[in-house]
Design a protein around this motif. Structure first.
Motif, PDB file in Angstrom:
ATOM      1  N   VAL A 114      19.248  17.548 120.990  1.00 37.64           N
ATOM      2  CA  VAL A 114      19.801  16.655 120.065  1.00 37.64           C
ATOM      3  C   VAL A 114      20.245  17.859 118.724  1.00 37.64           C
ATOM      4  N   ASN A 115      20.864  17.050 118.291  1.00 36.60           N
ATOM      5  CA  ASN A 115      21.948  17.636 117.393  1.00 36.60           C
ATOM      6  C   ASN A 115      21.838  17.006 116.143  1.00 36.60           C
ATOM      7  N   GLU A 116      22.465  17.519 115.215  1.00 36.07           N
ATOM      8  CA  GLU A 116      22.750  16.851 113.650  1.00 36.07           C
ATOM      9  C   GLU A 116      23.756  15.470 113.409  1.00 36.07           C
ATOM     10  N   ASN A 117      23.670  15.091 112.993  1.00 33.47           N
ATOM     11  CA  ASN A 117      24.298  13.232 113.540  1.00 33.47           C
ATOM     12  C   ASN A 117      25.530  14.385 112.582  1.00 33.47           C
ATOM     13  N   ASP A 118      26.268  15.359 112.886  1.00 32.16           N
ATOM     14  CA  ASP A 118      27.383  16.138 111.987  1.00 32.16           C
ATOM     15  C   ASP A 118      28.624  14.917 111.053  1.00 32.16           C
ATOM     16  N   ALA A 119      29.051  13.526 112.023  1.00 35.71           N
ATOM     17  CA  ALA A 119      29.859  13.354 111.527  1.00 35.71           C
ATOM     18  C   ALA A 119      30.150  12.260 110.778  1.00 35.71           C
ATOM     19  N   GLY A 126      28.306  30.390 113.644  1.00 34.50           N
ATOM     20  CA  GLY A 126      26.943  29.540 113.344  1.00 34.50           C
ATOM     21  C   GLY A 126      26.934  29.574 111.881  1.00 34.50           C
ATOM     22  N   SER A 127      25.493  28.914 111.735  1.00 30.84           N
ATOM     23  CA  SER A 127      25.667  28.466 110.048  1.00 30.84           C
ATOM     24  C   SER A 127      24.559  29.534 110.284  1.00 30.84           C
ATOM     25  N   GLY A 128      23.585  29.774 111.042  1.00 26.00           N
ATOM     26  CA  GLY A 128      22.120  29.835 110.312  1.00 26.00           C
ATOM     27  C   GLY A 128      21.550  31.359 109.419  1.00 26.00           C
ATOM     28  N   GLY A 160      21.899  28.645 119.163  1.00 22.91           N
ATOM     29  CA  GLY A 160      22.818  28.983 118.700  1.00 22.91           C
ATOM     30  C   GLY A 160      23.915  28.995 118.929  1.00 22.91           C
ATOM     31  N   THR A 161      25.149  28.234 118.409  1.00 19.43           N
ATOM     32  CA  THR A 161      26.399  28.121 118.497  1.00 19.43           C
ATOM     33  C   THR A 161      27.074  29.298 118.229  1.00 19.43           C
ATOM     34  N   THR A 162      26.870  30.446 118.085  1.00 16.46           N
ATOM     35  CA  THR A 162      27.716  31.379 119.500  1.00 16.46           C
ATOM     36  C   THR A 162      26.905  31.972 120.382  1.00 16.46           C
ATOM     37  N   GLY A 165      22.736  21.176 107.585  1.00 15.42           N
ATOM     38  CA  GLY A 165      24.030  22.549 107.815  1.00 15.42           C
ATOM     39  C   GLY A 165      23.499  23.432 108.782  1.00 15.42           C
ATOM     40  N   ASP A 166      21.975  24.061 108.705  1.00 13.12           N
ATOM     41  CA  ASP A 166      21.942  24.604 109.825  1.00 13.12           C
ATOM     42  C   ASP A 166      20.827  24.052 110.873  1.00 13.12           C
ATOM     43  N   ASN A 167      21.332  24.464 112.595  1.00 18.50           N
ATOM     44  CA  ASN A 167      19.941  23.613 113.037  1.00 18.50           C
ATOM     45  C   ASN A 167      18.734  24.525 113.178  1.00 18.50           C
ATOM     46  N   ASP A 168      18.390  25.230 113.002  1.00 19.78           N
ATOM     47  CA  ASP A 168      17.527  26.305 112.848  1.00 19.78           C
ATOM     48  C   ASP A 168      15.997  25.276 112.052  1.00 19.78           C
ATOM     49  N   THR A 210      20.708  21.764 120.336  1.00 18.18           N
ATOM     50  CA  THR A 210      22.042  22.489 120.500  1.00 18.18           C
ATOM     51  C   THR A 210      22.785  22.803 118.872  1.00 18.18           C
ATOM     52  N   SER A 211      23.569  23.122 118.713  1.00 21.06           N
ATOM     53  CA  SER A 211      24.463  23.533 118.836  1.00 21.06           C
ATOM     54  C   SER A 211      25.855  23.897 118.461  1.00 21.06           C
ATOM     55  N   GLY A 212      26.760  24.106 118.262  1.00 20.02           N
ATOM     56  CA  GLY A 212      27.598  24.044 119.030  1.00 20.02           C
ATOM     57  C   GLY A 212      29.032  23.101 118.640  1.00 20.02           C
ATOM     58  N   ALA A 213      28.958  22.337 118.503  1.00 22.39           N
ATOM     59  CA  ALA A 213      30.251  21.243 118.117  1.00 22.39           C
ATOM     60  C   ALA A 213      30.855  21.360 117.287  1.00 22.39           C
ATOM     61  N   ILE A 214      30.794  21.772 115.953  1.00 14.63           N
ATOM     62  CA  ILE A 214      31.932  22.313 114.768  1.00 14.63           C
ATOM     63  C   ILE A 214      32.834  23.006 116.018  1.00 14.63           C
ATOM     64  N   THR A 215      32.356  24.550 116.828  1.00 14.72           N
ATOM     65  CA  THR A 215      33.242  25.407 117.009  1.00 14.72           C
ATOM     66  C   THR A 215      33.889  24.645 118.517  1.00 14.72           C
TER      67      THR A 215
END
Ligand code: GLU
Length: 354
Positions: A132-137, A209-211, A10-12, A146-149, A47-52
């Motif tokens: 892997v991450n979401e293709n947020d861009a 984090g958005s989860g 997660g992002t945190t 919205g959340d990587n969970d 992985t999360s964290g791209a936005i942060t």
């Protein structure tokens, strides 16, 4: 068969309190992944964290934006920072990584789904760890995960993993919010998603984090229904992933996989696809679905709502309004009278049993 695990960070856990990539944590997790691989496991990292991380780079200390467009643009800044750090972290353990960015459409189009699966299995054959991450861009805001969970649960389903490990900033699912109740203790095992468990979810309060626990429970539910054992465990504990897989006491909360697993496709219909309409059915149709496993025929549909088209997911509700099934419709709302089979039983999941 090679045992497979998906580990989501997660992002945190990926970033520090300034929002920068927390490299030492990444190295520690990379080592854990490499140790598990040495025991014969294949591992996919989500992985999360791209936005942060992106905002830490370009935000100049300002408050994090809230509009989707800016956040998506910021993710484009953060994603390479994140990948650079993962690449270096794994290089310290002599392991190569590959970036795989997925969007919801990759799961909803069968051809695309199989394609993503083939790429992941080719990476596995090359001995490369997919990150892997979401293709947020570029993903359309309306249809983003919205959340990587959730994304991680879908990936676990996609690669037929036996385990999904969600690494986060708590020890697992606790009996209460530890900031409010110091007596809160770790729940080590969850075998069903009853109301007591669901009420423990709370909302994420970290701000980045958005989860939060609610989205972890939703992901665990989806994964366990696809036959994937799910563990929520702390990210910043050395060897946490391996301990979670080994079910070392105190290592996290284990959500047991159900034995009657839904197929990957049905789990996806039940949990991942957004519905675009509702079909209200009569008593006879409800019984045909629930007691006899039949397809839903047009004669049983009393009315329908929503502008769904062929292939869209719809809710199926009984005479008392209760949700009984989710399915993919074979007809559009506009041309509803065109076919006798509205939802084929292969495309239908009875949610009261889920
Ligand atoms: N995909 C988002 C990112 O990398 C994270 C979503 C989440 O917080 O789970 O920033």
């Amino acid at each position: 068969m090679t045992p497979r695990a998906v580990v989501k960070v997660g992002t945190t856990s990926v970033t520090d309190r300034h929002g920068d990539v927390d490299y030492p944590t990444l190295v520690q997790i990379a080592q854990d992944v490499v140790d598990l691989r040495a025991r014969g496991w294949s591992v996919v990292v989500v992985t999360s964290g791209a936005i942060t991380a992106g905002w830490a780079e370009v935000g100049a200390g300002r408050a994090r934006p809230t509009d989707a467009q800016t956040l998506q643009a910021v993710s484009a800044v953060g994603q390479p920072l994140l990948m650079h750090a993962w690449r270096n972290a794994f290089a310290e353990c002599a392991t190569s990584v590959g970036q795989v960015l997925l969007a919801p459409l990759d799961f909803s189009h069968r051809g695309q789904y199989l394609h993503a699966r083939r790429t992941l299995s080719a990476l596995e054959a090359l001995g490369v760890v997919p990150i892997v991450n979401e293709n947020d861009a570029v993903a359309d805001e309306e249809i983003r995960f919205g959340d990587n969970d959730r994304l991680a649960a879908l990936v676990a389903n996609l690669v037929a993993a036996s385990h999904l490990v969600l690494l986060t900033d708590t020890d697992g699912l606790l009996t209460a919010d530890p900031r409010l109740d110091p007596a809160a203790t770790l729940i080590e095992e969850v075998t069903s998603f009853d109301t007591t468990i669901l009420s423990l979810a709370g909302a994420s309060t970290s701000g980045v984090g958005s989860g939060g626990m609610a989205s972890k429970l939703a992901a665990a539910r989806m994964a366990t229904w696809s036959g994937v054992t799910t563990v929520v465990a702390p990210a910043r504990v050395e060897g946490s992933l391996t301990r979670a897989i080994d079910e070392v006491p105190g290592s996290g909360t284990v959500f047991r996989a159900r034995r009657e697993r839904l197929s990957a496709r049905k789990a996806w219909i039940a949990f991942a696809v957004a519905t675009r309409g509702t079909l209200h059915v009569n008593q006879g149709a409800m019984q045909a679905l629930e007691n006899h496993g039949r397809s839903l025929l047009r004669v049983g549909v009393v009315s329908h709502e929503g502008a769904f088209t062929e292939g869209d997911a719809v809710d199926v509700r009984g005479p008392d309004g209760a949700l009984i099934a989710k399915g993919l419709t074979r007809v559009s709302a506009e041309l509803f009278e065109q076919d006798d089979v509205v939802v084929h039983r292969d495309d239908l999941v009875l949610v009261r049993r889920v």
